[in-house]
Scaffold this motif. Sequence first.
Motif, PDB file in Angstrom:
ATOM      1  N   TYR A 259      34.143 -13.163 -33.671  1.00 43.51           N
ATOM      2  CA  TYR A 259      34.129 -13.463 -35.104  1.00 43.51           C
ATOM      3  C   TYR A 259      35.508 -13.228 -35.687  1.00 43.51           C
ATOM      4  CZ  TYR A 259      33.270 -12.954 -40.106  1.00 43.51           C
ATOM      5  OH  TYR A 259      33.337 -13.075 -41.474  1.00 43.51           O
ATOM      6  N   ASP A 260      36.096 -14.288 -36.205  1.00 43.97           N
ATOM      7  CA  ASP A 260      37.382 -14.231 -36.891  1.00 43.97           C
ATOM      8  C   ASP A 260      37.089 -14.134 -38.380  1.00 43.97           C
ATOM      9  OD1 ASP A 260      39.847 -14.606 -38.069  1.00 43.97           O
ATOM     10  OD2 ASP A 260      40.473 -16.185 -36.687  1.00 43.97           O
ATOM     11  N   ALA A 261      37.239 -12.937 -38.942  1.00 42.15           N
ATOM     12  CA  ALA A 261      36.873 -12.733 -40.338  1.00 42.15           C
ATOM     13  C   ALA A 261      37.792 -13.498 -41.273  1.00 42.15           C
ATOM     14  CB  ALA A 261      36.907 -11.236 -40.664  1.00 42.15           C
ATOM     15  N   ALA A 262      39.088 -13.595 -40.935  1.00 40.25           N
ATOM     16  CA  ALA A 262      40.031 -14.296 -41.812  1.00 40.25           C
ATOM     17  C   ALA A 262      39.697 -15.783 -41.904  1.00 40.25           C
ATOM     18  CB  ALA A 262      41.458 -14.101 -41.301  1.00 40.25           C
ATOM     19  N   ALA A 263      39.314 -16.366 -40.791  1.00 43.94           N
ATOM     20  CA  ALA A 263      38.983 -17.795 -40.773  1.00 43.94           C
ATOM     21  C   ALA A 263      37.522 -18.059 -41.101  1.00 43.94           C
ATOM     22  CB  ALA A 263      39.321 -18.385 -39.410  1.00 43.94           C
ATOM     23  N   GLY A 264      36.680 -17.005 -41.120  1.00 44.62           N
ATOM     24  CA  GLY A 264      35.251 -17.201 -41.358  1.00 44.62           C
ATOM     25  C   GLY A 264      34.632 -18.085 -40.294  1.00 44.62           C
ATOM     26  N   ARG A 265      34.922 -17.762 -39.026  1.00 45.55           N
ATOM     27  CA  ARG A 265      34.521 -18.666 -37.953  1.00 45.55           C
ATOM     28  C   ARG A 265      34.054 -17.891 -36.732  1.00 45.55           C
ATOM     29  NH1 ARG A 265      39.162 -22.164 -35.121  1.00 45.55           N
ATOM     30  NH2 ARG A 265      39.573 -20.068 -34.287  1.00 45.55           N
ATOM     31  N   LEU A 266      33.034 -18.435 -36.095  1.00 45.42           N
ATOM     32  CA  LEU A 266      32.559 -17.913 -34.817  1.00 45.42           C
ATOM     33  C   LEU A 266      33.130 -18.729 -33.676  1.00 45.42           C
ATOM     34  CD1 LEU A 266      28.721 -17.407 -35.446  1.00 45.42           C
ATOM     35  CD2 LEU A 266      30.405 -15.587 -35.133  1.00 45.42           C
ATOM     36  N   THR A 267      33.464 -18.026 -32.590  1.00 46.25           N
ATOM     37  CA  THR A 267      33.800 -18.682 -31.332  1.00 46.25           C
ATOM     38  C   THR A 267      32.775 -18.225 -30.302  1.00 46.25           C
ATOM     39  OG1 THR A 267      36.153 -18.718 -31.857  1.00 46.25           O
ATOM     40  CG2 THR A 267      35.548 -18.994 -29.547  1.00 46.25           C
ATOM     41  N   ILE A 268      32.189 -19.182 -29.595  1.00 49.19           N
ATOM     42  CA  ILE A 268      31.104 -18.883 -28.660  1.00 49.19           C
ATOM     43  C   ILE A 268      31.411 -19.472 -27.298  1.00 49.19           C
ATOM     44  CG2 ILE A 268      28.635 -19.147 -28.180  1.00 49.19           C
ATOM     45  CD1 ILE A 268      28.245 -19.524 -31.214  1.00 49.19           C
ATOM     46  N   VAL A 269      31.206 -18.675 -26.272  1.00 51.62           N
ATOM     47  CA  VAL A 269      31.256 -19.150 -24.889  1.00 51.62           C
ATOM     48  C   VAL A 269      29.894 -18.863 -24.282  1.00 51.62           C
ATOM     49  CG1 VAL A 269      32.309 -18.895 -22.620  1.00 51.62           C
ATOM     50  CG2 VAL A 269      33.737 -18.777 -24.666  1.00 51.62           C
ATOM     51  N   ASN A 270      29.193 -19.911 -23.923  1.00 51.80           N
ATOM     52  CA  ASN A 270      27.833 -19.763 -23.401  1.00 51.80           C
ATOM     53  C   ASN A 270      27.841 -19.998 -21.902  1.00 51.80           C
ATOM     54  OD1 ASN A 270      25.091 -19.920 -22.719  1.00 51.80           O
ATOM     55  ND2 ASN A 270      24.552 -20.761 -24.706  1.00 51.80           N
ATOM     56  N   ALA A 307      34.849 -23.078 -24.931  1.00 56.78           N
ATOM     57  CA  ALA A 307      34.420 -22.408 -26.152  1.00 56.78           C
ATOM     58  C   ALA A 307      34.135 -23.437 -27.240  1.00 56.78           C
ATOM     59  CB  ALA A 307      35.491 -21.426 -26.618  1.00 56.78           C
ATOM     60  N   TYR A 308      33.222 -23.100 -28.136  1.00 57.65           N
ATOM     61  CA  TYR A 308      32.984 -23.930 -29.305  1.00 57.65           C
ATOM     62  C   TYR A 308      32.917 -23.040 -30.533  1.00 57.65           C
ATOM     63  CZ  TYR A 308      28.010 -22.740 -28.471  1.00 57.65           C
ATOM     64  OH  TYR A 308      26.824 -22.090 -28.249  1.00 57.65           O
ATOM     65  N   HIS A 309      33.060 -23.663 -31.707  1.00 62.49           N
ATOM     66  CA  HIS A 309      33.236 -22.901 -32.944  1.00 62.49           C
ATOM     67  C   HIS A 309      32.189 -23.307 -33.985  1.00 62.49           C
ATOM     68  CE1 HIS A 309      37.176 -21.833 -31.259  1.00 62.49           C
ATOM     69  NE2 HIS A 309      37.326 -23.129 -31.005  1.00 62.49           N
ATOM     70  N   HIS A 310      31.972 -22.385 -34.949  1.00 61.23           N
ATOM     71  CA  HIS A 310      31.044 -22.660 -36.036  1.00 61.23           C
ATOM     72  C   HIS A 310      31.385 -21.755 -37.213  1.00 61.23           C
ATOM     73  CE1 HIS A 310      27.294 -23.354 -38.232  1.00 61.23           C
ATOM     74  NE2 HIS A 310      27.100 -24.392 -37.431  1.00 61.23           N
ATOM     75  N   PRO A 311      31.277 -22.282 -38.441  1.00 61.24           N
ATOM     76  CA  PRO A 311      31.533 -21.429 -39.616  1.00 61.24           C
ATOM     77  C   PRO A 311      30.544 -20.274 -39.679  1.00 61.24           C
ATOM     78  CG  PRO A 311      31.515 -23.758 -40.220  1.00 61.24           C
ATOM     79  CD  PRO A 311      31.021 -23.686 -38.813  1.00 61.24           C
ATOM     80  N   PHE A 312      31.018 -19.158 -40.208  1.00 57.10           N
ATOM     81  CA  PHE A 312      30.188 -17.954 -40.286  1.00 57.10           C
ATOM     82  C   PHE A 312      30.668 -17.153 -41.480  1.00 57.10           C
ATOM     83  CE2 PHE A 312      28.637 -13.829 -38.284  1.00 57.10           C
ATOM     84  CZ  PHE A 312      27.302 -14.184 -38.329  1.00 57.10           C
ATOM     85  N   GLY A 313      29.817 -17.043 -42.508  1.00 59.22           N
ATOM     86  CA  GLY A 313      30.228 -16.368 -43.728  1.00 59.22           C
ATOM     87  C   GLY A 313      29.187 -15.386 -44.208  1.00 59.22           C
ATOM     88  N   PRO A 314      29.478 -14.691 -45.309  1.00 60.32           N
ATOM     89  CA  PRO A 314      28.532 -13.718 -45.864  1.00 60.32           C
ATOM     90  C   PRO A 314      27.171 -14.359 -46.114  1.00 60.32           C
ATOM     91  CG  PRO A 314      30.671 -13.495 -46.928  1.00 60.32           C
ATOM     92  CD  PRO A 314      30.756 -14.722 -46.064  1.00 60.32           C
ATOM     93  N   GLY A 315      26.118 -13.626 -45.759  1.00 56.88           N
ATOM     94  CA  GLY A 315      24.768 -14.143 -45.887  1.00 56.88           C
ATOM     95  C   GLY A 315      24.226 -14.771 -44.627  1.00 56.88           C
ATOM     96  N   ALA A 380      21.696  -8.940 -33.269  1.00 58.49           N
ATOM     97  CA  ALA A 380      21.931  -9.707 -34.491  1.00 58.49           C
ATOM     98  C   ALA A 380      23.237  -9.247 -35.118  1.00 58.49           C
ATOM     99  CB  ALA A 380      20.771  -9.525 -35.474  1.00 58.49           C
ATOM    100  N   LEU A 381      24.032 -10.226 -35.568  1.00 58.27           N
ATOM    101  CA  LEU A 381      25.330  -9.956 -36.177  1.00 58.27           C
ATOM    102  C   LEU A 381      25.394 -10.630 -37.543  1.00 58.27           C
ATOM    103  CD1 LEU A 381      27.595 -10.762 -33.088  1.00 58.27           C
ATOM    104  CD2 LEU A 381      26.760  -8.512 -33.788  1.00 58.27           C
ATOM    105  N   GLY A 382      26.011  -9.950 -38.473  1.00 63.87           N
ATOM    106  CA  GLY A 382      26.209 -10.521 -39.794  1.00 63.87           C
ATOM    107  C   GLY A 382      27.571 -10.127 -40.342  1.00 63.87           C
ATOM    108  N   PRO A 383      28.296 -11.064 -40.985  1.00 66.64           N
ATOM    109  CA  PRO A 383      29.614 -10.722 -41.539  1.00 66.64           C
ATOM    110  C   PRO A 383      29.494  -9.976 -42.854  1.00 66.64           C
ATOM    111  CG  PRO A 383      29.100 -13.005 -41.998  1.00 66.64           C
ATOM    112  CD  PRO A 383      27.940 -12.469 -41.203  1.00 66.64           C
ATOM    113  N   VAL A 384      30.515  -9.212 -43.155  1.00 64.34           N
ATOM    114  CA  VAL A 384      30.587  -8.531 -44.445  1.00 64.34           C
ATOM    115  C   VAL A 384      31.929  -8.862 -45.061  1.00 64.34           C
ATOM    116  CG1 VAL A 384      29.053  -6.637 -43.821  1.00 64.34           C
ATOM    117  CG2 VAL A 384      31.488  -6.433 -43.352  1.00 64.34           C
ATOM    118  N   ALA A 385      32.027  -8.672 -46.380  1.00 62.53           N
ATOM    119  CA  ALA A 385      33.286  -8.948 -47.064  1.00 62.53           C
ATOM    120  C   ALA A 385      34.383  -8.047 -46.515  1.00 62.53           C
ATOM    121  CB  ALA A 385      33.118  -8.748 -48.572  1.00 62.53           C
TER     122      ALA A 385
END
Length: 392
Positions: A259-270, A307-315, A380-385
């Motif tokens: 989780y890159d908090a600055a970019a608000g993005r997840l990187t996943i390797v499955n 790897a693939y990416h997806h937005p990940f933000g508060p909530g 379970a993971l969740g971002p915070v401010a």
Amino acid sequence: MSRQHRRGRAAEGRGVERLSAAGPELPAPPGWMRWLPAAYVLVVLVLEPLTPVQWPVSFVLVALPAVAAFSLGPVGVAAATVCGVTFEALLAGTPCCAGRSSHDLWERHYVAAYLCTGLVGALGIALAAYRRRQEAHLVHVNTVSETLMRTLLRPLPARLDHVVAAGIYRPAEKGTLVGGDLFDVRATPAGARAVIGDVRGKGLQAVRTVAEVLGCFRQAAYEPGDLVEVAVAMERRLVHEAEALRDDELFVTAALVEYDAAAGRLTIVNQGHIEPVLLSAGSVHALTGPPSLPLGLGVLAAERPVAYHHPFGPGDVLVLCTDGLVEARDEDGAFYPLLDRLRHRFGGGPAPTADEVVDFLDGDLPRHSRAFHDDVAVLALGPVAQDTGPRT
């Protein structure tokens, strides 16, 4: 995990079954076995006046101490022995109850029954004492195994960098915490990195592989390089482990997340694992991406993991799990419908926290399936401010 475990214990005390209630324990004897000695005596007392006088049914009380030894302790077996001899004497020398003359009390056959009951009682006491020692030994062994697994699967901090995390772990072997599932979360210079995995196989060999995989992840996660480099390092480690074990079929399905908090993005390797599930803005859907072979089978493909990416933000909440969750069956053989259950509970409603999602699964899965034939791990993971609270 520790917080969930404690809450699970409390819920269990209220009669609500939880996944996190699993722990080192010995299964209690069935209720019918605990009541069997009393029922045994009751049957004899009922049969004695109904049978001819020449049939000394009370002789079957010789087996009473052995029956009691299956569920009672040494003191209980001793009490059952005394009761057995007492009832034999009463039935032998009480005309009103058995229809016999009182001199049968010391008739040689009845005396032999008293002696045999005492002998069986002594053996039953020894058996009960041995059983108690074995139970204590098993509790000790299970406690050691629990300590081992808790050393490997360390309790998740409530806050890690810019991520909140929650998780539960339920091994397939009831009464133990030994299994082949794994998860971990680390705060690294590249951001929060997490892994969840499922080792092929069971038992101590699976635990050894869990230790190798987690040890490699905890080292590689802090090394320079992207998430793919972490996956490559774990692949190399598992190949060496397979060579050491001489196991050509050793592999681990795993999903790595950054989780890159600055970019608000997840990187996943499955790596051949179950797809992560994202709860976002009231919707629930799986995050699909380029698949890769499980760890340990990389030699079968020339390509590196993708790897693939997806937005990940508060909530938002990302749910990672092992196949023990989605393959748990109900009485009709139906698999646990993870996406449907999450949509039913959280779809269209306010944004849940990671802890709320895990708490829901902790109680919902046991309602779907009463028996678990595979380990279950949920993360379970969740971002915070970024500007709230200190970092862990």
